[in-house]
Write a protein that holds these residues in place. Structure first.
Motif, PDB file in Angstrom:
ATOM      1  N   MET A 199     -72.405   1.509  14.681  1.00 18.52           N
ATOM      2  CA  MET A 199     -73.314   1.127  15.772  1.00 18.52           C
ATOM      3  C   MET A 199     -72.914   1.861  17.045  1.00 18.52           C
ATOM      4  O   MET A 199     -71.813   1.707  17.539  1.00 18.52           O
ATOM      5  N   SER A 200     -73.812   2.692  17.560  1.00 16.41           N
ATOM      6  CA  SER A 200     -73.535   3.469  18.762  1.00 16.41           C
ATOM      7  C   SER A 200     -73.598   2.589  20.012  1.00 16.41           C
ATOM      8  O   SER A 200     -74.388   1.642  20.080  1.00 16.41           O
ATOM      9  N   TRP A 201     -72.757   2.942  21.004  1.00 19.00           N
ATOM     10  CA  TRP A 201     -72.781   2.227  22.283  1.00 19.00           C
ATOM     11  C   TRP A 201     -74.130   2.369  22.969  1.00 19.00           C
ATOM     12  O   TRP A 201     -74.536   1.517  23.755  1.00 19.00           O
ATOM     13  N   GLY A 202     -74.861   3.450  22.654  1.00 16.86           N
ATOM     14  CA  GLY A 202     -76.167   3.669  23.267  1.00 16.86           C
ATOM     15  C   GLY A 202     -77.185   2.593  22.938  1.00 16.86           C
ATOM     16  O   GLY A 202     -78.153   2.395  23.679  1.00 16.86           O
ATOM     17  N   TYR A 203     -76.978   1.875  21.833  1.00 16.28           N
ATOM     18  CA  TYR A 203     -77.901   0.808  21.448  1.00 16.28           C
ATOM     19  C   TYR A 203     -77.631  -0.494  22.196  1.00 16.28           C
ATOM     20  O   TYR A 203     -78.426  -1.435  22.116  1.00 16.28           O
ATOM     21  N   PHE A 204     -76.527  -0.558  22.913  1.00 14.23           N
ATOM     22  CA  PHE A 204     -76.139  -1.803  23.585  1.00 14.23           C
ATOM     23  C   PHE A 204     -77.211  -2.287  24.547  1.00 14.23           C
ATOM     24  O   PHE A 204     -77.470  -3.491  24.651  1.00 14.23           O
ATOM     25  N   VAL A 205     -77.853  -1.357  25.252  1.00 16.94           N
ATOM     26  CA  VAL A 205     -78.834  -1.741  26.266  1.00 16.94           C
ATOM     27  C   VAL A 205     -79.964  -2.570  25.659  1.00 16.94           C
ATOM     28  O   VAL A 205     -80.453  -3.517  26.288  1.00 16.94           O
ATOM     29  N   TYR A 206     -80.380  -2.249  24.435  1.00 14.33           N
ATOM     30  CA  TYR A 206     -81.497  -2.970  23.810  1.00 14.33           C
ATOM     31  C   TYR A 206     -81.097  -4.411  23.475  1.00 14.33           C
ATOM     32  O   TYR A 206     -81.850  -5.359  23.745  1.00 14.33           O
ATOM     33  N   PHE A 207     -79.922  -4.564  22.885  1.00 15.95           N
ATOM     34  CA  PHE A 207     -79.433  -5.913  22.582  1.00 15.95           C
ATOM     35  C   PHE A 207     -79.202  -6.703  23.872  1.00 15.95           C
ATOM     36  O   PHE A 207     -79.489  -7.897  23.937  1.00 15.95           O
ATOM     37  N   ALA A 208     -78.664  -6.017  24.895  1.00 14.73           N
ATOM     38  CA  ALA A 208     -78.361  -6.687  26.159  1.00 14.73           C
ATOM     39  C   ALA A 208     -79.635  -7.187  26.839  1.00 14.73           C
ATOM     40  O   ALA A 208     -79.691  -8.335  27.301  1.00 14.73           O
ATOM     41  N   VAL A 209     -80.656  -6.342  26.894  1.00 14.44           N
ATOM     42  CA  VAL A 209     -81.908  -6.721  27.568  1.00 14.44           C
ATOM     43  C   VAL A 209     -82.568  -7.897  26.859  1.00 14.44           C
ATOM     44  O   VAL A 209     -83.013  -8.865  27.500  1.00 14.44           O
ATOM     45  N   VAL A 210     -82.626  -7.849  25.526  1.00 13.15           N
ATOM     46  CA  VAL A 210     -83.235  -8.951  24.772  1.00 13.15           C
ATOM     47  C   VAL A 210     -82.455 -10.250  25.000  1.00 13.15           C
ATOM     48  O   VAL A 210     -83.045 -11.317  25.230  1.00 13.15           O
ATOM     49  N   SER A 211     -81.125 -10.161  24.956  1.00 14.38           N
ATOM     50  CA  SER A 211     -80.293 -11.357  25.157  1.00 14.38           C
ATOM     51  C   SER A 211     -80.503 -11.943  26.537  1.00 14.38           C
ATOM     52  O   SER A 211     -80.682 -13.164  26.689  1.00 14.38           O
ATOM     53  N   ILE A 212     -80.483 -11.105  27.560  1.00 11.25           N
ATOM     54  CA  ILE A 212     -80.646 -11.582  28.938  1.00 11.25           C
ATOM     55  C   ILE A 212     -82.011 -12.234  29.119  1.00 11.25           C
ATOM     56  O   ILE A 212     -82.134 -13.301  29.747  1.00 11.25           O
ATOM     57  N   LEU A 213     -83.061 -11.613  28.573  1.00  9.91           N
ATOM     58  CA  LEU A 213     -84.401 -12.194  28.696  1.00  9.91           C
ATOM     59  C   LEU A 213     -84.472 -13.568  28.024  1.00  9.91           C
ATOM     60  O   LEU A 213     -85.071 -14.504  28.568  1.00  9.91           O
ATOM     61  N   LEU A 214     -83.845 -13.704  26.863  1.00  9.75           N
ATOM     62  CA  LEU A 214     -83.835 -14.999  26.181  1.00  9.75           C
ATOM     63  C   LEU A 214     -83.055 -16.026  26.987  1.00  9.75           C
ATOM     64  O   LEU A 214     -83.474 -17.191  27.095  1.00  9.75           O
ATOM     65  N   TRP A 215     -81.932 -15.621  27.572  1.00  9.90           N
ATOM     66  CA  TRP A 215     -81.148 -16.552  28.399  1.00  9.90           C
ATOM     67  C   TRP A 215     -81.924 -16.967  29.642  1.00  9.90           C
ATOM     68  O   TRP A 215     -81.843 -18.117  30.068  1.00  9.90           O
ATOM     69  N   ILE A 216     -82.679 -16.028  30.228  1.00  5.23           N
ATOM     70  CA  ILE A 216     -83.487 -16.354  31.411  1.00  5.23           C
ATOM     71  C   ILE A 216     -84.569 -17.374  31.046  1.00  5.23           C
ATOM     72  O   ILE A 216     -84.832 -18.328  31.798  1.00  5.23           O
ATOM     73  N   SER A 270     -74.703 -10.393  17.327  1.00  8.95           N
ATOM     74  CA  SER A 270     -75.047  -9.430  16.284  1.00  8.95           C
ATOM     75  C   SER A 270     -74.565  -8.037  16.659  1.00  8.95           C
ATOM     76  O   SER A 270     -74.043  -7.290  15.818  1.00  8.95           O
ATOM     77  N   TYR A 271     -74.720  -7.694  17.935  1.00  7.43           N
ATOM     78  CA  TYR A 271     -74.238  -6.379  18.377  1.00  7.43           C
ATOM     79  C   TYR A 271     -72.709  -6.305  18.279  1.00  7.43           C
ATOM     80  O   TYR A 271     -72.161  -5.286  17.845  1.00  7.43           O
ATOM     81  N   ILE A 272     -72.023  -7.381  18.675  1.00  9.18           N
ATOM     82  CA  ILE A 272     -70.557  -7.390  18.585  1.00  9.18           C
ATOM     83  C   ILE A 272     -70.116  -7.189  17.136  1.00  9.18           C
ATOM     84  O   ILE A 272     -69.194  -6.405  16.856  1.00  9.18           O
ATOM     85  N   VAL A 273     -70.782  -7.884  16.199  1.00 16.59           N
ATOM     86  CA  VAL A 273     -70.423  -7.750  14.784  1.00 16.59           C
ATOM     87  C   VAL A 273     -70.674  -6.328  14.294  1.00 16.59           C
ATOM     88  O   VAL A 273     -69.835  -5.744  13.585  1.00 16.59           O
ATOM     89  N   MET A 274     -71.800  -5.742  14.689  1.00 15.69           N
ATOM     90  CA  MET A 274     -72.111  -4.378  14.257  1.00 15.69           C
ATOM     91  C   MET A 274     -71.137  -3.372  14.868  1.00 15.69           C
ATOM     92  O   MET A 274     -70.765  -2.378  14.224  1.00 15.69           O
ATOM     93  N   MET A 275     -70.719  -3.615  16.116  1.00 11.43           N
ATOM     94  CA  MET A 275     -69.689  -2.771  16.721  1.00 11.43           C
ATOM     95  C   MET A 275     -68.385  -2.894  15.951  1.00 11.43           C
ATOM     96  O   MET A 275     -67.674  -1.907  15.720  1.00 11.43           O
ATOM     97  N   TRP A 276     -68.069  -4.112  15.549  1.00 14.09           N
ATOM     98  CA  TRP A 276     -66.843  -4.376  14.773  1.00 14.09           C
ATOM     99  C   TRP A 276     -66.864  -3.558  13.480  1.00 14.09           C
ATOM    100  O   TRP A 276     -65.883  -2.895  13.123  1.00 14.09           O
ATOM    101  N   VAL A 277     -68.002  -3.588  12.775  1.00 11.88           N
ATOM    102  CA  VAL A 277     -68.141  -2.841  11.523  1.00 11.88           C
ATOM    103  C   VAL A 277     -68.082  -1.339  11.787  1.00 11.88           C
ATOM    104  O   VAL A 277     -67.418  -0.586  11.064  1.00 11.88           O
ATOM    105  N   SER A 278     -68.767  -0.892  12.844  1.00  7.34           N
ATOM    106  CA  SER A 278     -68.818   0.538  13.159  1.00  7.34           C
ATOM    107  C   SER A 278     -67.453   1.094  13.551  1.00  7.34           C
ATOM    108  O   SER A 278     -67.060   2.180  13.121  1.00  7.34           O
TER     109      SER A 278
END
Length: 264
Positions: free
Chosen positions: A1-18, A45-53
């Motif tokens: 899992m590339s760090w470049g994908y973090f922004v997508y997971f982050a934006v979705v998470s923040i919107l759900l928290w809002i 999910s992103y943390i787990v995928m980073m862990w695997v990557s």
């Protein structure tokens, strides 16, 4: 899992928290739980995928530990909301998580698969994860302290007592996890360096932080009606915690001698 994908997971998470924050303020408790938990699932999910990557726990760099703090803050917030229905805690935990996420977005860390031998101990991951959860709980208690100091002139004795109990419970839980994390750290140190404790700068500040929260607990037990000094003690203890977490990285002594300071 590339760090470049973090922004997508982050934006979705923040919107759900809002959405969760908005639902809580509107009294839609079920929606608040569902959206906050959904955001946590997406982020984890992103943390787990980073862990695997990375083929290792994402716990080495400051950016990687900020990932865990960004996850545990809303988790602590929803736990407090579930127990005491404090709507504002979801708002503050979301704001703080967003701040840490933005730091990672604007100042990304280098995520290498390489893990130095000292960090390959099985005690390393539980040590850091437990500590991050403790930091999130103690961060929530610090928010409570600031909130109470700001509103103190509007609160009567009963309200102060009730809200202080919530703060105390957060500190008790955070202190328990911090203690367990410290024990895991001692076991890790024994395996990695041959001794449980060496009083290097990181360990010294960890001990200072632990005793600061212990002082708060004892002060509350013996002076339960002195609210203002106790709240200021909690603010100071949280500042010491920040020094323990990342502040020591800027100390010349830590750069020279600390076994907890790693080149990225």
């Amino acid at each position: 899992m590339s760090w470049g994908y973090f922004v997508y997971f982050a934006v979705v998470s923040i919107l759900l928290w809002i959405v969760g924050v908005y639902a809580a303020w509107k009294g839609k408790t079920k929606l608040a739980f569902l959206t906050t938990l959904a955001g946590l699932v997406v982020f984890f999910s992103y943390i787990v995928m980073m862990w695997v990557s990375l083929e290792r726990p994402p716990l080495r760099t400051m950016g990687e530990t900020r990932l865990w703090y960004s996850f545990f803050l809303p988790l602590a917030g929803i736990i407090v909301y579930a127990r005491w229905r404090y709507k504002w805690i979801l708002f503050f935990s979301t704001i703080m998580a967003t701040v840490f996420i933005c730091i990672n977005l604007f100042k990304p860390e280098i995520h290498s698969k390489t893990l130095m031998p000292a960090l390959q101990s099985p005690w390393f991951a539980p040590h850091v994860i437990v500590y991050m959860f403790a930091y999130a709980l103690l961060g929530a208690s610090a928010l409570m302290a600031v909130y109470m100091l700001w509103r103190m002139h509007r609160l009567n004795a009963n309200q102060l007592t009730e809200e202080s109990v919530i703060t105390d419970n957060l500190v008790y839980a955070g202190m328990a996890f911090m203690t367990v994390g410290m024990l895991f750290g001692a076991l890790w140190a024994k395996e990695a360096w041959g001794h449980y404790w060496s009083w290097d700068p990181k360990e010294t500040w960890a001990a200072i932080t632990w005793f600061a929260y212990l002082c708060y607990i004892h002060f509350r037990l013996y002076r339960p009606h002195l609210f203002r000094p106790a709240l200021w003690m909690l603010v100071v203890a949280f500042l010491l915690l920040q020094m323990c977490w990342w502040g020591i990285n800027y100390l010349p002594s830590a750069q020279a001698t600390s076994v907890h300071t790693y080149s990225l």
